[in-house]
Design an enzyme around this catalytic site. Structure first.
Site, PDB file in Angstrom:
ATOM      1  N   SER A 159       0.849  -1.190   0.000  1.00  0.00           N
ATOM      2  CA  SER A 159       0.000   0.000   0.000  1.00  0.00           C
ATOM      3  C   SER A 159       0.880   1.233   0.000  1.00  0.00           C
ATOM      4  O   SER A 159       2.040   1.183   0.432  1.00  0.00           O
ATOM      5  CB  SER A 159      -0.913  -0.001   1.235  1.00  0.00           C
ATOM      6  OG  SER A 159      -1.541   1.246   1.428  1.00  0.00           O
TER       7      SER A 159
ATOM      8  N   TYR B  74      -1.949  -0.757  10.795  1.00  0.00           N
ATOM      9  CA  TYR B  74      -1.982  -1.041   9.355  1.00  0.00           C
ATOM     10  C   TYR B  74      -0.718  -0.529   8.669  1.00  0.00           C
ATOM     11  O   TYR B  74      -0.102  -1.246   7.866  1.00  0.00           O
ATOM     12  CB  TYR B  74      -3.226  -0.403   8.731  1.00  0.00           C
ATOM     13  CG  TYR B  74      -3.416  -0.738   7.277  1.00  0.00           C
ATOM     14  CD1 TYR B  74      -4.004  -1.943   6.896  1.00  0.00           C
ATOM     15  CD2 TYR B  74      -3.007   0.141   6.278  1.00  0.00           C
ATOM     16  CE1 TYR B  74      -4.174  -2.259   5.552  1.00  0.00           C
ATOM     17  CE2 TYR B  74      -3.173  -0.164   4.934  1.00  0.00           C
ATOM     18  CZ  TYR B  74      -3.758  -1.367   4.577  1.00  0.00           C
ATOM     19  OH  TYR B  74      -3.913  -1.689   3.251  1.00  0.00           O
TER      20      TYR B  74
END
Length: 342
Positions: free
Chosen positions: A198, A211
């Site tokens: 990501s 995350y």
């Protein structure tokens, strides 16, 4: 001393040549490699990007091995893949109907799809499922580490179990799947490992510490593994790192940047994201960031003072972009708890 200087000059030439070849690929698109008949394992294939990756590889006649913790959604993806295979067979049959001279056509390779229920957050589940794949399907050519989760809590409100789950699924699982399939790739000097990370593994934001940490870890693992494969002179094994901006899959529903900026940086359509990623994978591109502005943001983060980064975040509304998402998650959990009490 002369030897070192000579080697240094050679290094400079190689670096310059790397810039030239990289620039040339922006002008002349490299030819995509064929993955027909190759065995492709996709984790988290039951939904989101994993499902779209499965459909794209199916269109290229790869043998699909789908892993997901949810059996029903995984089977739904498998049925979509089978329908693509059937459509390809119909197209092949139509193209061979007009064959001239009575020459018997050799039937094309018939790809298949296999489904496995696997919790990549459990090491034993990964290793036992990988053993089944080797026995029932054969040697794995491509590994797409796609499975991912998000807790959706501020750090001080997040249970330790959810933090651990995020780290294990988003990062540790990559170690286990790679350890399961890399040895055979090294033996035959052929394979491709894709890490779906990501942009939040390149630069972070507030409210999603677990995350971001998991994606930073996944990227660090991928880069170190890439160097190890290069050091072992296994040029037949390729690595691709995928770092997309926010993708509209529902994982971060509610996330918002500044409303005046949002039209210029909207969430990515999943189909567009996967199309870009497939192009990178099939041309053996080492890294793909989409949209391309992610490259620039990552570079600026590396050279600017931290306070300058903070100013930019505040201007873009990126400093608290996750807060609406976190609020929605909290409200949803409170509603579910209220229903359980009733």
């Amino acid at each position: 001393m002369m030897v070192i200087i000579a080697e240094f000059l050679v290094v400079i030439l190689k670096v310059l040549w790397a810039f030239v070849t990289a620039g040339a690929k922006w002008v002349v698109r490299p030819k995509e490699k064929s993955v027909a008949g190759q065995v492709c394992v996709i984790t988290g294939a039951g939904s989101g990007l994993g499902r779209l990756f499965a459909k794209e590889f199916a269109r290229r006649r790869a043998v699909l091995v789908l892993w997901d913790i949810n059996s029903q959604s995984n089977e739904e993806t498998a049925e979509m893949v089978r329908e693509i295979y059937r459509e390809l067979d119909r197209e092949t049959a139509m193209s061979t109907e007009g064959a001239v001279g009575g020459v018997e056509e050799v039937p094309p390779f018939q790809p298949q799809v296999y489904t496995y229920v696997c919790d990549v957050g459990k090491r034993e589940s990964v290793y036992s499922t990988a053993e089944k794949v080797r026995g029932e399907v054969g040697t794995v050519d491509m590994l797409i580490n796609n499975a991912g989760v998000v807790s959706g809590h501020h750090l001080l409100e997040c249970p330790d179990e959810l933090i651990e789950r995020t780290m294990v699924v988003n990062c540790h699982a990559h170690f286990w799947t790679t350890k399961a399939f890399l040895p055979k790739m090294l033996e035959v000097n052929h394979g491709h490992i894709v890490t779906v990370a990501s942009s939040l593994g390149l630069f972070s934001t507030a409210g999603v510490e677990d995350y971001c940490a998991s994606k930073f870890g996944a990227i660090g693992f991928h880069e170190s593994l890439s160097h190890e494969i290069k050091a072992s002179d296994k040029d037949g094994i390729k690595m691709t790192l995928v770092c997309p901006y926010l993708v509209d899959t529902g994982m971060f529903r509610g996330c918002r940047i500044r409303k005046e900026i949002e039209p210029f940086l909207p969430p990515l359509k999943p189909e567009f994201c996967v199309t870009q990623c497939m192009r990178a994978i099939l041309t053996d591109q080492a890294m793909i960031c989409t949209p391309r502005i992610v490259y620039m943001v990552n570079f600026m983060k590396s050279i600017l003072p931290f306070e300058a980064i903070v100013c930019m975040y505040r201007f873009l509304g990126a400093d608290k972009c996750m807060y609406p998402f976190l609020a929605q998650r909290k409200e949803l959990m409170n509603n579910n708890e209220a229903k359980e009490e009733i």
